[in-house]
Design a protein around this motif. Sequence first.
Motif, PDB file in Angstrom:
ATOM      1  N   ARG A  64      -6.377  33.277 -10.470  1.00  0.00           N
ATOM      2  CA  ARG A  64      -5.708  31.981 -10.604  1.00  0.00           C
ATOM      3  C   ARG A  64      -6.366  31.097 -11.657  1.00  0.00           C
ATOM      4  O   ARG A  64      -5.691  30.348 -12.359  1.00  0.00           O
ATOM      5  N   ALA A  65      -7.705  31.203 -11.771  1.00  0.00           N
ATOM      6  CA  ALA A  65      -8.404  30.362 -12.753  1.00  0.00           C
ATOM      7  C   ALA A  65      -7.879  30.634 -14.161  1.00  0.00           C
ATOM      8  O   ALA A  65      -7.731  29.709 -14.971  1.00  0.00           O
ATOM      9  N   LEU A  66      -7.553  31.893 -14.439  1.00  0.00           N
ATOM     10  CA  LEU A  66      -6.995  32.224 -15.751  1.00  0.00           C
ATOM     11  C   LEU A  66      -5.478  32.012 -15.766  1.00  0.00           C
ATOM     12  O   LEU A  66      -4.916  31.514 -16.750  1.00  0.00           O
ATOM     13  N   ALA A  67      -4.809  32.372 -14.677  1.00  0.00           N
ATOM     14  CA  ALA A  67      -3.338  32.317 -14.636  1.00  0.00           C
ATOM     15  C   ALA A  67      -2.811  30.911 -14.904  1.00  0.00           C
ATOM     16  O   ALA A  67      -1.806  30.739 -15.611  1.00  0.00           O
ATOM     17  N   VAL A  68      -3.460  29.892 -14.350  1.00  0.00           N
ATOM     18  CA  VAL A  68      -2.966  28.523 -14.531  1.00  0.00           C
ATOM     19  C   VAL A  68      -3.023  28.117 -16.008  1.00  0.00           C
ATOM     20  O   VAL A  68      -2.155  27.391 -16.498  1.00  0.00           O
ATOM     21  N   ASN A  69      -4.025  28.621 -16.707  1.00  0.00           N
ATOM     22  CA  ASN A  69      -4.146  28.328 -18.136  1.00  0.00           C
ATOM     23  C   ASN A  69      -3.172  29.170 -18.962  1.00  0.00           C
ATOM     24  O   ASN A  69      -2.592  28.689 -19.933  1.00  0.00           O
ATOM     25  N   LEU A  70      -2.988  30.427 -18.581  1.00  0.00           N
ATOM     26  CA  LEU A  70      -1.996  31.277 -19.260  1.00  0.00           C
ATOM     27  C   LEU A  70      -0.615  30.647 -19.144  1.00  0.00           C
ATOM     28  O   LEU A  70       0.181  30.677 -20.082  1.00  0.00           O
ATOM     29  N   SER A  71      -0.333  30.064 -17.989  1.00  0.00           N
ATOM     30  CA  SER A  71       0.950  29.431 -17.764  1.00  0.00           C
ATOM     31  C   SER A  71       1.137  28.223 -18.698  1.00  0.00           C
ATOM     32  O   SER A  71       2.234  28.000 -19.227  1.00  0.00           O
ATOM     33  N   ASP A  72       0.078  27.460 -18.905  1.00  0.00           N
ATOM     34  CA  ASP A  72       0.157  26.329 -19.843  1.00  0.00           C
ATOM     35  C   ASP A  72       0.434  26.812 -21.269  1.00  0.00           C
ATOM     36  O   ASP A  72       1.236  26.212 -21.987  1.00  0.00           O
ATOM     37  N   LEU A  73      -0.214  27.885 -21.688  1.00  0.00           N
ATOM     38  CA  LEU A  73       0.050  28.404 -23.035  1.00  0.00           C
ATOM     39  C   LEU A  73       1.451  28.993 -23.132  1.00  0.00           C
ATOM     40  O   LEU A  73       2.122  28.857 -24.145  1.00  0.00           O
ATOM     41  N   PRO A 112      -0.375  34.499  -8.774  1.00  0.00           N
ATOM     42  CA  PRO A 112       0.817  34.101  -9.530  1.00  0.00           C
ATOM     43  C   PRO A 112       0.912  34.866 -10.856  1.00  0.00           C
ATOM     44  O   PRO A 112      -0.102  35.273 -11.415  1.00  0.00           O
ATOM     45  N   THR A 113       2.169  35.040 -11.316  1.00  0.00           N
ATOM     46  CA  THR A 113       2.427  35.755 -12.571  1.00  0.00           C
ATOM     47  C   THR A 113       2.802  34.762 -13.663  1.00  0.00           C
ATOM     48  O   THR A 113       3.917  34.243 -13.664  1.00  0.00           O
ATOM     49  N   PRO A 114       1.884  34.459 -14.582  1.00  0.00           N
ATOM     50  CA  PRO A 114       2.244  33.551 -15.673  1.00  0.00           C
ATOM     51  C   PRO A 114       3.241  34.221 -16.605  1.00  0.00           C
ATOM     52  O   PRO A 114       3.125  35.406 -16.898  1.00  0.00           O
ATOM     53  N   ARG A 115       4.265  33.456 -17.053  1.00  0.00           N
ATOM     54  CA  ARG A 115       5.383  34.039 -17.804  1.00  0.00           C
ATOM     55  C   ARG A 115       5.112  34.005 -19.309  1.00  0.00           C
ATOM     56  O   ARG A 115       5.849  33.376 -20.087  1.00  0.00           O
ATOM     57  N   VAL A 116       4.076  34.700 -19.699  1.00  0.00           N
ATOM     58  CA  VAL A 116       3.597  34.639 -21.082  1.00  0.00           C
ATOM     59  C   VAL A 116       4.603  35.241 -22.071  1.00  0.00           C
ATOM     60  O   VAL A 116       4.923  34.625 -23.095  1.00  0.00           O
ATOM     61  N   ALA A 117       5.128  36.421 -21.773  1.00  0.00           N
ATOM     62  CA  ALA A 117       6.071  37.069 -22.703  1.00  0.00           C
ATOM     63  C   ALA A 117       7.355  36.237 -22.826  1.00  0.00           C
ATOM     64  O   ALA A 117       7.887  36.063 -23.929  1.00  0.00           O
TER      65      ALA A 117
END
Length: 321
Positions: free
Chosen positions: A67-76, A192-197
């Motif tokens: 989650r610590a990374l996912a929340v930031n991936l989601s922002d990007l 959670p799955t950040p929607r990067v693509a």
Amino acid sequence: MPIGESELIERYFRGCGAERADVVLGIGDDAALMRVPGGCELVAATDTLVAGVHFPPDSPAESVGHRALAVNLSDLAAMGARPAWALLALTLPQVDETWLEGFATGLGELARTHAVALIGGDTTRGPLCISVQLLGFVPAGAALTRSGARAGDVLFVSGTCGDAAAGLALEQRRLQAPPEARSWLRERFLFPTPRVALGEELRRFASACIDVSDGLLGDAGKLASASHVGAELAWNELPVSDPLTALLGERRARELALTGGDDYELCFAVPPANIARLLMQLPPQEWRYTRIGALRAAPGAVVVRDGTVMEFSHSGYQHFS
Ligand code: ADP
Ligand code: MG
């Protein structure tokens, strides 16, 4: 005997993320050096998770790392950016190697999935707190923002909403569920799955984008107000998962989809002229997003059901008491 700080960094974090050719100098010096690709803008975000505030203190360590990374991936993702490099500021009450192993596994797996290198950080002693800074890039001038939408643009959201809020309630035993629904909903909160693509693809279609971390209604409202317009959401179109609907019933599931946090889906606006291309080039069944409403001139965010505006009190809204 607990290991020292430099051994801790070597053991858990040096090999944690992806290897990248654009990292000139990673972990080990006073600062890291990276090459930013020509023609790109640097995109930066940081988010902090405090134990007992942003996650239950007894959460699995893998989940905390993820989650610590996912929340930031989601922002990007919401900026349409491609993530590249992460820094990790870790405050630990003690050196617990079992916990660190799990934490690094959760963070490392997600980092490698998105080709993110861990290039540095800081390790200190104190109450459990994790702060990740994430850097990435976007072609110059092409980033998605919250402020580009206009009245008449169509509003979409990815995935389903409300699952994570139910998952957290289950985790905290404020809610009960049969085993199968329970494990699926908990997973939605814990991993959670950040929607990067999707975020990167949306640069070609969307006029504005925001990631949904504090509830769909509030976050759609933030996008609308940054764009100086309002948002109208259709109650019947809100995407809710089968497990959530089976557990709470349709009405409460939709309420939770509007007001529950921690979903990390993308809410985005698309001008009418781009809709046909969007639906053709990013098929909704494949990319998993749903049309939920539209932007309009009148400010504020409202939910409409059978032609009438529904009332929601945000302040003091209690999901599960
Ligand atoms: P300094 O005293 O110069 O800040 P540190 O001893 O804090 O150096 O860190 C040594 C190196 O390890 C630095 O390159 C730093 O970026 C990296 N580092 C420290 N903690 C972490 C961590 N938790 N994750 C990744 N890298 C870390
Ligand atoms: Mg330091």
